[in-house]
Design a protein around this motif. Structure first.
Motif, short mmCIF file in Angstrom:
data_model
loop_
_atom_site.label_atom_id
_atom_site.label_comp_id
_atom_site.label_asym_id
_atom_site.label_seq_id
_atom_site.Cartn_x
_atom_site.Cartn_y
_atom_site.Cartn_z
N ALA A 1 25.22 45.57 30.21
CA ALA A 1 23.98 44.81 30.08
C ALA A 1 23.16 44.79 31.36
O ALA A 1 21.94 44.62 31.31
CB ALA A 1 24.30 43.38 29.65
N ASN A 2 23.80 44.97 32.51
CA ASN A 2 23.09 44.78 33.77
C ASN A 2 22.96 46.02 34.65
O ASN A 2 22.21 45.99 35.62
CB ASN A 2 23.79 43.68 34.59
CG ASN A 2 23.63 42.34 33.94
OD1 ASN A 2 22.53 41.81 33.87
ND2 ASN A 2 24.72 41.78 33.44
N GLN B 1 30.41 36.34 38.73
CA GLN B 1 30.31 36.13 37.29
C GLN B 1 31.65 35.77 36.67
O GLN B 1 31.73 34.91 35.80
CB GLN B 1 29.74 37.39 36.62
CG GLN B 1 29.66 37.32 35.12
CD GLN B 1 28.63 36.33 34.60
OE1 GLN B 1 27.66 36.01 35.28
NE2 GLN B 1 28.83 35.86 33.39
N PHE B 2 32.71 36.42 37.10
CA PHE B 2 34.00 36.25 36.42
C PHE B 2 35.02 35.41 37.20
O PHE B 2 36.18 35.37 36.83
CB PHE B 2 34.58 37.61 36.06
CG PHE B 2 33.75 38.29 35.01
CD1 PHE B 2 33.80 37.88 33.70
CD2 PHE B 2 32.89 39.31 35.36
CE1 PHE B 2 33.01 38.47 32.74
CE2 PHE B 2 32.10 39.92 34.39
CZ PHE B 2 32.15 39.50 33.08
N ALA C 1 31.04 44.61 28.96
CA ALA C 1 29.78 44.17 28.35
C ALA C 1 28.80 43.68 29.41
O ALA C 1 27.60 43.96 29.34
CB ALA C 1 30.06 43.07 27.32
N TYR C 2 29.30 42.96 30.40
CA TYR C 2 28.45 42.47 31.48
C TYR C 2 27.86 43.63 32.28
O TYR C 2 26.66 43.63 32.58
CB TYR C 2 29.27 41.55 32.40
CG TYR C 2 28.49 41.01 33.57
CD1 TYR C 2 27.55 40.01 33.40
CD2 TYR C 2 28.72 41.49 34.86
CE1 TYR C 2 26.83 39.50 34.47
CE2 TYR C 2 28.01 40.99 35.94
CZ TYR C 2 27.07 40.00 35.74
OH TYR C 2 26.37 39.50 36.81
N VAL C 3 28.68 44.63 32.57
CA VAL C 3 28.20 45.78 33.34
C VAL C 3 27.19 46.58 32.53
O VAL C 3 26.12 46.96 33.05
CB VAL C 3 29.38 46.67 33.80
CG1 VAL C 3 28.89 47.97 34.40
CG2 VAL C 3 30.26 45.92 34.79
N ASN D 1 33.06 31.09 33.36
CA ASN D 1 33.35 32.44 32.88
C ASN D 1 34.62 33.04 33.47
O ASN D 1 34.83 34.24 33.36
CB ASN D 1 32.19 33.38 33.21
CG ASN D 1 30.92 32.98 32.50
OD1 ASN D 1 30.95 32.54 31.37
ND2 ASN D 1 29.80 33.11 33.18
N ILE E 1 29.55 40.78 40.19
CA ILE E 1 30.64 40.83 39.21
C ILE E 1 31.71 39.80 39.54
O ILE E 1 32.19 39.08 38.66
CB ILE E 1 31.24 42.26 39.12
CG1 ILE E 1 30.21 43.23 38.54
CG2 ILE E 1 32.50 42.27 38.26
CD1 ILE E 1 30.61 44.69 38.62
N SER F 1 35.06 42.11 28.33
CA SER F 1 34.09 41.13 28.82
C SER F 1 33.36 41.68 30.05
O SER F 1 32.13 41.60 30.15
CB SER F 1 34.79 39.82 29.20
OG SER F 1 35.33 39.20 28.07
N VAL F 2 34.12 42.25 30.98
CA VAL F 2 33.52 42.84 32.18
C VAL F 2 32.66 44.03 31.78
O VAL F 2 31.54 44.21 32.28
CB VAL F 2 34.60 43.23 33.21
CG1 VAL F 2 33.97 43.93 34.41
CG2 VAL F 2 35.39 42.02 33.65
#
Length: 157
Positions: free
Chosen positions: A58-59, A80-81, A54-56, A86, A77, A51-52
């Protein structure tokens, strides 16, 4: 002439056979259930890392183009989590799930550690998820580079 047999129940031997079969099944299946529970927890850590990750992925490009500092990215980060929607859930029941920064807390049971490295214009983000035990091993590791390239490994670093 023939006496009619009374068939209204089970005999003692039939009941003993059923109990023996249930006992054998219990002996075979119960030890395997403990392993299923542990593997589910490790899968939870892997899911948190992904999950982390994918976020990284994407950004990271946007963060670099907008000139975000390491501290800014760490805050993004973490926010977000840790927000209610989330928030990562530690499958091992520990309190800390995501640790951002170059922390000495690495290796916390069930935690996800995020380290951001910026040197000579190259930025990489390392994400590690830890298992259980007194000295938890890395369950899943991912490294994201500035161009969005992803390298992963499971079961150790």
């Amino acid at each position: 002439m023939f006496k009619k047999k009374n068939d209204r129940g089970f005999t003692l031997i039939e009941l003993m056979i059923v109990i023996a079969v249930i006992g054998i099944l219990a002996v075979v299946l119960v030890p395997k259930m403990a392993g299923v529970k542990d593997s589910a927890k490790y899968a939870g850590v892997t899911t948190n890392v992904k999950s982390v990750e994918a976020y990284v992925v994407a950004n990271i490009d946007r963060w670099i183009k907008s000139g975000r500092t390491t501290a800014d990215v760490e805050t993004l980060i973490t926010t977000q989590f840790t927000s209610d929607d989330n928030a990562l859930i530690n499958p091992f029941g520990g309190t800390s799930t995501i640790i951002v920064g170059d922390s000495t807390t690495s290796g916390a049971e069930g935690a996800v550690l995020v380290k951001i490295n910026s040197s000579s214009g190259k930025t990489t983000v390392e994400i590690e998820g830890y298992g259980a035990g007194t000295s938890p091993e890395v369950v899943h590791k991912a490294t994201v580079t500035a161009d969005g390239t992803l390298k992963t490994s499971s079961g150790g670093s």
